[in-house]
Design an enzyme around this catalytic site. Structure first.
Site, PDB file in Angstrom:
ATOM      1  CB  CYS A 270      -0.924  -0.034   1.219  1.00 25.45           C
ATOM      2  SG  CYS A 270      -2.119   1.287   1.292  1.00 25.45           S
ATOM      3  CB  CYS A 271       3.848   2.293   2.015  1.00 24.62           C
ATOM      4  SG  CYS A 271       3.225   2.735   3.641  1.00 24.62           S
TER       5      CYS A 271
ATOM      6  CB  CYS B 153      -2.465   6.743   6.264  1.00 18.21           C
ATOM      7  SG  CYS B 153      -1.556   7.187   4.785  1.00 18.21           S
TER       8      CYS B 153
ATOM      9  CB  CYS C 100      -0.950   2.990   9.054  1.00 22.02           C
ATOM     10  SG  CYS C 100      -1.612   2.023   7.699  1.00 22.02           S
TER      11      CYS C 100
ATOM     12  CB  CYS D 145       6.083   4.996   4.437  1.00 24.90           C
ATOM     13  SG  CYS D 145       7.136   6.435   4.183  1.00 24.90           S
TER      14      CYS D 145
HETATM   15 FE1  SF4 Z   1      -1.410   2.688   3.013  1.00 25.57          FE
HETATM   16 FE2  SF4 Z   1      -1.053   2.855   5.669  1.00 25.57          FE
HETATM   17 FE3  SF4 Z   1       1.004   3.244   3.967  1.00 25.57          FE
HETATM   18 FE4  SF4 Z   1      -0.971   5.030   4.179  1.00 25.57          FE
HETATM   19  S1  SF4 Z   1       0.528   4.460   5.767  1.00 25.57           S
HETATM   20  S2  SF4 Z   1      -0.062   4.321   2.291  1.00 25.57           S
HETATM   21  S3  SF4 Z   1      -2.775   3.685   4.457  1.00 25.57           S
HETATM   22  S4  SF4 Z   1      -0.144   1.343   4.330  1.00 25.57           S
END
Ligand code: SF4
Length: 286
Positions: free
Chosen positions: A171-172, A254, A257, A280
């Site tokens: 996701c990151c 975010c 998280c 991240c």
């Molecule tokens: Fe995705 Fe969490 Fe990374 Fe944000 S911090 S990009 S929601 S995994």
């Protein structure tokens, strides 16, 4: 055409290559090449700039000398160096943390036209996005929101649900790293607001150095600052900051998280809680 005769050329290159000593992989820069018309065009960071900035031995030696010289400089002096050496191809990324807010405050005095951007994952807290508006009102600086190609809804539909729950690294990567790569294309240098005392990874940060991951010069003006230094400046100049810091969130990313931390917990303990993940990936080299 790019592919015309490519097989023949490849065979020739292959046989010529067999006569050469095997190169050491670690000294070869990682370049992503895309084709545009007949030309091969580097797709990343400073290599895609006009003029391009390449990590030659000469440049790396220059950066190393500058980093050493700036070890005892103030963040303002480091920013001045960055602006003089790299503007207008100097940019800053911010997540609107307290460190980033101090750099924005300094840049507003030193070089307010420096382009500043935020990686807007679609999962940021409303308080974070509101802080962008407060920066605009206070400094007249419009922080640009850089987004992934897919909306959160499209991304989650594509992957059968929220990826942050199952694979936060992915996701990151999709919603931050890839977006930064795109945002930094054509720039020579970027400033980050990391402090060396935040984590093991960050302890190794140079003041000025070549960022292999993004193919850019990376400048860390706050590398030698402490959390106390940052908050002293914020309080002294009434610099705007995220109100969540007053509610137990020392480090804010975010919303899915990030959690508040308890007394005595590490300031980054509330990030990706429950996962082994601590960064991240923007500030690690792997
Ligand atoms: Fe995705 Fe969490 Fe990374 Fe944000 S911090 S990009 S929601 S995994």
């Amino acid at each position: 055409m790019f592919f015309r005769g490519a097989r023949r050329q490849a065979a020739g290159v292959k046989s010529a290559m067999s006569l050469l000593p095997t190169p050491k992989p670690e000294i070869l820069p990682v370049l992503q090449i895309v084709t545009e018309g007949d030309a091969a065009v580097p797709s990343q960071g400073a290599l895609a700039a006009e003029p391009p900035l390449e990590p030659t031995d000469e440049l790396l030696a220059e950066l190393s000398r500058a980093s050493e010289r700036l070890e005892s400089a103030t963040p303002q002096e480091i920013l001045r160096y960055a602006v003089e050496r790299f503007a207008p191809r100097f940019t800053m990324a911010t997540a609107f943390g307290p460190e980033g807010m101090t750099l924005i405050h300094m840049l507003a005095e030193i070089a307010p036209s420096t382009p500043i951007f935020n990686l807007d994952t679609g999962y940021q807290f409303p308080e974070t996005l509101e802080l962008r508006e407060r920066v605009k009102r206070r400094y007249g600086i419009e922080v640009e929101l850089k987004r992934a190609e897919t909306t959160v809804e499209e991304y989650e539909t594509l992957h059968g649900g929220p990826v942050y729950k199952t694979d936060p690294n992915r996701c990151c990567f999709d919603r931050k790293l890839q977006v930064l790569k795109e945002a930094a294309r054509g720039m020579h240098a970027w400033a980050s607001a990391i402090r060396r005392d935040q984590s093991e990874d960050r302890r190794r940060a140079d003041i000025v150095g070549w960022d292999q991951k993004f193919q850019l010069v990376k400048i860390s003006p706050l590398a030698n600052w402490t959390k106390k230094d940052v908050w002293n400046l914020i309080n002294k100049h009434d610099i705007p900051y995220n109100p969540l810091h007053d509610k137990g969130y020392p480090s804010i990313g975010c919303w899915p998280c990030t959690r508040a931390v308890g007394l005595g917990e590490d300031e980054r303990a509330g990030r990706w809680s429950g996962f082994a993940k601590t960064e991240c990936g923007l500030h690690t080299q792997s």
